[in-house]
Design a protein around this motif. Structure first.
Motif, PDB file in Angstrom:
ATOM      1  N   MET A   1       0.849  -1.199   0.000  1.00  0.00           N
ATOM      2  CA  MET A   1       0.000   0.000   0.000  1.00  0.00           C
ATOM      3  C   MET A   1       0.877   1.238   0.000  1.00  0.00           C
ATOM      4  O   MET A   1       1.880   1.302   0.699  1.00  0.00           O
ATOM      5  N   ARG A   2       0.491   2.252  -0.769  1.00  0.00           N
ATOM      6  CA  ARG A   2       1.285   3.470  -0.893  1.00  0.00           C
ATOM      7  C   ARG A   2       0.580   4.648  -0.225  1.00  0.00           C
ATOM      8  O   ARG A   2      -0.634   4.646  -0.038  1.00  0.00           O
ATOM      9  N   PHE A   3       1.378   5.675   0.098  1.00  0.00           N
ATOM     10  CA  PHE A   3       0.841   6.844   0.785  1.00  0.00           C
ATOM     11  C   PHE A   3      -0.279   7.522  -0.001  1.00  0.00           C
ATOM     12  O   PHE A   3      -1.213   8.062   0.581  1.00  0.00           O
ATOM     13  N   GLU A   4      -0.180   7.515  -1.339  1.00  0.00           N
ATOM     14  CA  GLU A   4      -1.189   8.216  -2.125  1.00  0.00           C
ATOM     15  C   GLU A   4      -2.560   7.547  -2.048  1.00  0.00           C
ATOM     16  O   GLU A   4      -3.566   8.130  -2.460  1.00  0.00           O
ATOM     17  N   GLU A   5      -2.613   6.339  -1.523  1.00  0.00           N
ATOM     18  CA  GLU A   5      -3.908   5.671  -1.348  1.00  0.00           C
ATOM     19  C   GLU A   5      -4.624   6.134  -0.089  1.00  0.00           C
ATOM     20  O   GLU A   5      -5.805   5.849   0.101  1.00  0.00           O
ATOM     21  N   VAL A   6      -3.912   6.827   0.797  1.00  0.00           N
ATOM     22  CA  VAL A   6      -4.512   7.374   2.011  1.00  0.00           C
ATOM     23  C   VAL A   6      -5.282   8.635   1.651  1.00  0.00           C
ATOM     24  O   VAL A   6      -4.779   9.500   0.927  1.00  0.00           O
ATOM     25  N   ILE A   7      -6.497   8.760   2.146  1.00  0.00           N
ATOM     26  CA  ILE A   7      -7.332   9.927   1.853  1.00  0.00           C
ATOM     27  C   ILE A   7      -6.941  11.071   2.794  1.00  0.00           C
ATOM     28  O   ILE A   7      -7.046  10.957   4.016  1.00  0.00           O
ATOM     29  N   GLY A   8      -6.446  12.165   2.206  1.00  0.00           N
ATOM     30  CA  GLY A   8      -6.059  13.326   3.003  1.00  0.00           C
ATOM     31  C   GLY A   8      -4.910  13.038   3.940  1.00  0.00           C
ATOM     32  O   GLY A   8      -3.997  12.273   3.627  1.00  0.00           O
ATOM     33  N   GLN A   9      -4.910  13.693   5.103  1.00  0.00           N
ATOM     34  CA  GLN A   9      -3.914  13.522   6.171  1.00  0.00           C
ATOM     35  C   GLN A   9      -2.489  13.833   5.704  1.00  0.00           C
ATOM     36  O   GLN A   9      -1.522  13.191   6.106  1.00  0.00           O
ATOM     37  N   ASP A  10      -2.344  14.848   4.861  1.00  0.00           N
ATOM     38  CA  ASP A  10      -1.024  15.197   4.318  1.00  0.00           C
ATOM     39  C   ASP A  10      -0.045  15.617   5.412  1.00  0.00           C
ATOM     40  O   ASP A  10       1.157  15.335   5.321  1.00  0.00           O
ATOM     41  N   GLU A  11      -0.533  16.295   6.446  1.00  0.00           N
ATOM     42  CA  GLU A  11       0.358  16.746   7.521  1.00  0.00           C
ATOM     43  C   GLU A  11       0.969  15.562   8.267  1.00  0.00           C
ATOM     44  O   GLU A  11       2.164  15.567   8.589  1.00  0.00           O
ATOM     45  N   VAL A  12       0.155  14.558   8.538  1.00  0.00           N
ATOM     46  CA  VAL A  12       0.656  13.380   9.252  1.00  0.00           C
ATOM     47  C   VAL A  12       1.667  12.633   8.390  1.00  0.00           C
ATOM     48  O   VAL A  12       2.732  12.223   8.873  1.00  0.00           O
ATOM     49  N   LYS A  13       1.345  12.458   7.123  1.00  0.00           N
ATOM     50  CA  LYS A  13       2.267  11.763   6.222  1.00  0.00           C
ATOM     51  C   LYS A  13       3.601  12.514   6.125  1.00  0.00           C
ATOM     52  O   LYS A  13       4.670  11.894   6.168  1.00  0.00           O
ATOM     53  N   ALA A  14       3.537  13.831   6.011  1.00  0.00           N
ATOM     54  CA  ALA A  14       4.771  14.626   5.919  1.00  0.00           C
ATOM     55  C   ALA A  14       5.588  14.510   7.198  1.00  0.00           C
ATOM     56  O   ALA A  14       6.828  14.434   7.154  1.00  0.00           O
ATOM     57  N   ARG A  15       4.916  14.479   8.335  1.00  0.00           N
ATOM     58  CA  ARG A  15       5.627  14.367   9.614  1.00  0.00           C
ATOM     59  C   ARG A  15       6.351  13.030   9.719  1.00  0.00           C
ATOM     60  O   ARG A  15       7.502  12.963  10.167  1.00  0.00           O
ATOM     61  N   LEU A  16       5.708  11.955   9.308  1.00  0.00           N
ATOM     62  CA  LEU A  16       6.341  10.638   9.355  1.00  0.00           C
ATOM     63  C   LEU A  16       7.552  10.571   8.424  1.00  0.00           C
ATOM     64  O   LEU A  16       8.610  10.048   8.793  1.00  0.00           O
ATOM     65  N   LEU A  17       7.402  11.120   7.225  1.00  0.00           N
ATOM     66  CA  LEU A  17       8.519  11.116   6.283  1.00  0.00           C
ATOM     67  C   LEU A  17       9.678  11.971   6.792  1.00  0.00           C
ATOM     68  O   LEU A  17      10.850  11.631   6.598  1.00  0.00           O
ATOM     69  N   GLN A  18       9.346  13.060   7.470  1.00  0.00           N
ATOM     70  CA  GLN A  18      10.402  13.924   8.011  1.00  0.00           C
ATOM     71  C   GLN A  18      11.186  13.202   9.112  1.00  0.00           C
ATOM     72  O   GLN A  18      12.414  13.347   9.204  1.00  0.00           O
ATOM     73  N   MET A  19      10.497  12.430   9.926  1.00  0.00           N
ATOM     74  CA  MET A  19      11.182  11.653  10.963  1.00  0.00           C
ATOM     75  C   MET A  19      12.235  10.736  10.345  1.00  0.00           C
ATOM     76  O   MET A  19      13.347  10.596  10.854  1.00  0.00           O
ATOM     77  N   VAL A  20      11.853  10.104   9.242  1.00  0.00           N
ATOM     78  CA  VAL A  20      12.779   9.177   8.588  1.00  0.00           C
ATOM     79  C   VAL A  20      13.935   9.939   7.961  1.00  0.00           C
ATOM     80  O   VAL A  20      15.105   9.555   8.091  1.00  0.00           O
ATOM     81  N   SER A  21      13.623  11.028   7.259  1.00  0.00           N
ATOM     82  CA  SER A  21      14.680  11.774   6.565  1.00  0.00           C
ATOM     83  C   SER A  21      15.687  12.377   7.529  1.00  0.00           C
ATOM     84  O   SER A  21      16.861  12.542   7.211  1.00  0.00           O
ATOM     85  N   GLU A  22      15.218  12.716   8.744  1.00  0.00           N
ATOM     86  CA  GLU A  22      16.104  13.305   9.748  1.00  0.00           C
ATOM     87  C   GLU A  22      16.708  12.246  10.670  1.00  0.00           C
ATOM     88  O   GLU A  22      17.381  12.585  11.659  1.00  0.00           O
ATOM     89  N   ASP A  23      16.446  10.992  10.358  1.00  0.00           N
ATOM     90  CA  ASP A  23      17.006   9.857  11.107  1.00  0.00           C
ATOM     91  C   ASP A  23      16.656   9.930  12.599  1.00  0.00           C
ATOM     92  O   ASP A  23      17.493   9.712  13.469  1.00  0.00           O
ATOM     93  N   ARG A  24      15.405  10.250  12.888  1.00  0.00           N
ATOM     94  CA  ARG A  24      14.953  10.299  14.275  1.00  0.00           C
ATOM     95  C   ARG A  24      13.623   9.551  14.424  1.00  0.00           C
ATOM     96  O   ARG A  24      12.739   9.988  15.171  1.00  0.00           O
ATOM     97  N   LEU A  25      13.527   8.431  13.729  1.00  0.00           N
ATOM     98  CA  LEU A  25      12.321   7.619  13.802  1.00  0.00           C
ATOM     99  C   LEU A  25      12.252   6.915  15.152  1.00  0.00           C
ATOM    100  O   LEU A  25      13.142   6.140  15.507  1.00  0.00           O
ATOM    101  N   PRO A  26      11.198   7.156  15.958  1.00  0.00           N
ATOM    102  CA  PRO A  26      11.080   6.474  17.252  1.00  0.00           C
ATOM    103  C   PRO A  26      10.728   5.003  17.059  1.00  0.00           C
ATOM    104  O   PRO A  26      10.212   4.611  16.003  1.00  0.00           O
ATOM    105  N   HIS A  27      10.994   4.194  18.056  1.00  0.00           N
ATOM    106  CA  HIS A  27      10.710   2.766  17.915  1.00  0.00           C
ATOM    107  C   HIS A  27       9.231   2.449  18.175  1.00  0.00           C
ATOM    108  O   HIS A  27       8.772   1.345  17.889  1.00  0.00           O
ATOM    109  N   ALA A  28       8.479   3.419  18.717  1.00  0.00           N
ATOM    110  CA  ALA A  28       7.056   3.192  18.986  1.00  0.00           C
ATOM    111  C   ALA A  28       6.271   4.461  18.698  1.00  0.00           C
ATOM    112  O   ALA A  28       6.531   5.514  19.287  1.00  0.00           O
ATOM    113  N   ILE A  29       5.318   4.355  17.782  1.00  0.00           N
ATOM    114  CA  ILE A  29       4.461   5.476  17.383  1.00  0.00           C
ATOM    115  C   ILE A  29       3.016   5.086  17.675  1.00  0.00           C
ATOM    116  O   ILE A  29       2.626   3.935  17.474  1.00  0.00           O
TER     117      ILE A  29
END
Length: 386
Positions: A1-29
């Motif tokens: 499943m890809r992000f574009e299949e999610v309806i709306g919620q662009d802010e949440v998706k951007a926040r998750l991607l930013q966590m990964v790009s900044e290498d600060r992904l928590p082990h529990a969300i």
């Protein structure tokens, strides 16, 4: 499943991607929000994003992969059959199970896979129906946490992340919650827990304090309207009306599209209750409560949720501001004459009564007694004068 299949919620998706790009992904969300806003869809798409090694091998950064709209997803992820993607969800005990058997998610893996492949927007009622539940409340057992420990202790099959998606962790029993807490405190290497929660206050405080909470808000009406037009081919005028009634929930929007929805049945029950209570027809109210007792507990609780929403709409109807009311034509037709009976004198007491009934049903109280008492007290509340 890809992000574009999610309806709306662009802010949440951007926040998750930013966590990964900044290498600060928590082990529990923990994704928190009301039903139907896309929490599970986000969890699944983000889990697939973390596990997609094939795109990583092509040299794309994780953020680039998250933003690209393409169809080259790994076949195992497209089918949600990746060995490092684990799902945990509430289950029931079937009559066919042995007396010593503790139900776990794997017992219903086929049913879960069939349902989620239809789309990650579904309700607990749809899930209990898929499992074959009758009058049972689904929970996550202690046996489930033991299974998670076993699965996550294994080495990643693809050499990357292991993703554990826990749907409705608030339905864990206390034994399971305590075991999961230990697992979160000392997570296996490169394991990411993604919890999908609707009632976070029911979780242990110690669990809530060890996860990074992300609130998933209700969908905007214009987002739902656009999705109805583009994904479902709904005519614009109808899409506009449905998007207002949906209250930010894609599931509610889908219900409004269907003919003969459950809400139509609930409206008939609501109208019957109010008329019988006003007329003080005790014998008929007893029959009404007996009808309610034939429903499964999940459906009984959904009725009480619908009851509360319609009480709110009738109360607001008294102010004669159309933009404040969100009712179908049939609901509004009844409100024309009924709304005046929901007023400042009794509205809070009615809310308290329905919430108490909901709590009692959730604690497995006798449904006939709960709903008959509920109906009798409505007699008193409806006749209170302003």
């Amino acid at each position: 499943m890809r992000f574009e299949e999610v309806i709306g919620q662009d802010e949440v998706k951007a926040r998750l991607l930013q966590m990964v790009s900044e290498d600060r992904l928590p082990h529990a969300i923990m994704l928190c929000g009301p039903q139907g806003v896309g929490k599970l869809a986000i969890a699944v798409s983000f889990g697939c994003f973390l596990l997609d090694k094939r795109r990583e091998e092509r040299g794309e950064s994780r953020v680039e992969r998250g933003e690209r709209r393409e169809n080259s997803e790994h076949p195992m992820l497209a089918k949600l059959e990746h060995p490092d993607l684990h799902f945990t969800y509430p289950t029931i005990k079937l009559p066919s199970m042995g007396s010593d058997h503790i139900p776990v998610s794997d017992d219903f893996a086929r049913e879960w896979h069939q349902l989620i492949m239809k789309g990650p927007y579904f309700s607990m009622d749809e899930w209990t129906t898929a499992m074959g539940a009758e009058n049972q409340q689904a929970i996550i057992t202690a046996g489930e946490s033991d299974e998670l420990v076993r699965k996550l202790s294994l080495k990643s099959s693809q050499g990357g992340y292991k993703v554990s998606i826990v749907w409705l962790p608030e339905r864990m029993n206390i034994a399971c919650a305590n075991k999961l807490l230990k697992l979160i405190e000392e997570p296996p290497q490169q394991t990411v827990f993604i919890m999908v929660c609707e009632e976070p206050d029911k979780l242990l405080e110690t669990i809530r304090s060890r996860v990074q909470r992300i609130d998933v808000k209700r969908l905007k009406a214009e987002v739902i309207e656009k999705a109805l037009v583009e994904r479902c081919g709904v005519e614009e005028t109808q899409a506009h009306r449905i998007s207002r009634l949906a209250g930010g929930s894609w599931l509610k929007a889908m219900e409004e599209l269907q003919v003969g929805t459950e809400n139509e049945q609930f409206l008939d029950l609501f109208i019957s209750l109010m008329r019988l209570a006003y007329q003080r027809k005790i014998h008929e109210l007893k029959k009404w409560s007996e009808t309610m007792s034939t429903f499964g507990r999940e459906k009984q609780r959904r009725f009480l949720g619908y009851f509360l929403s319609l009480i709110r709409e009738n109360f607001m109807y008294n102010f004669q501001h159309q933009e404040l009311c969100y009712m179908t034509q049939k609901e509004e037709d009844f409100a024309c004459n009924f709304a005046r009976f929901v007023n400042e004198t009794n509205v809070l007491a009615i809310y308290d009564l329905a919430n108490k009934a909901n709590r009692d049903i959730g604690q497995n109280a006798n449904a006939k007694i709960v709903f008959f008492d509920f109906a009798l007290q409505m007699i008193v509340l409806l006749l209170q004068k302003q």
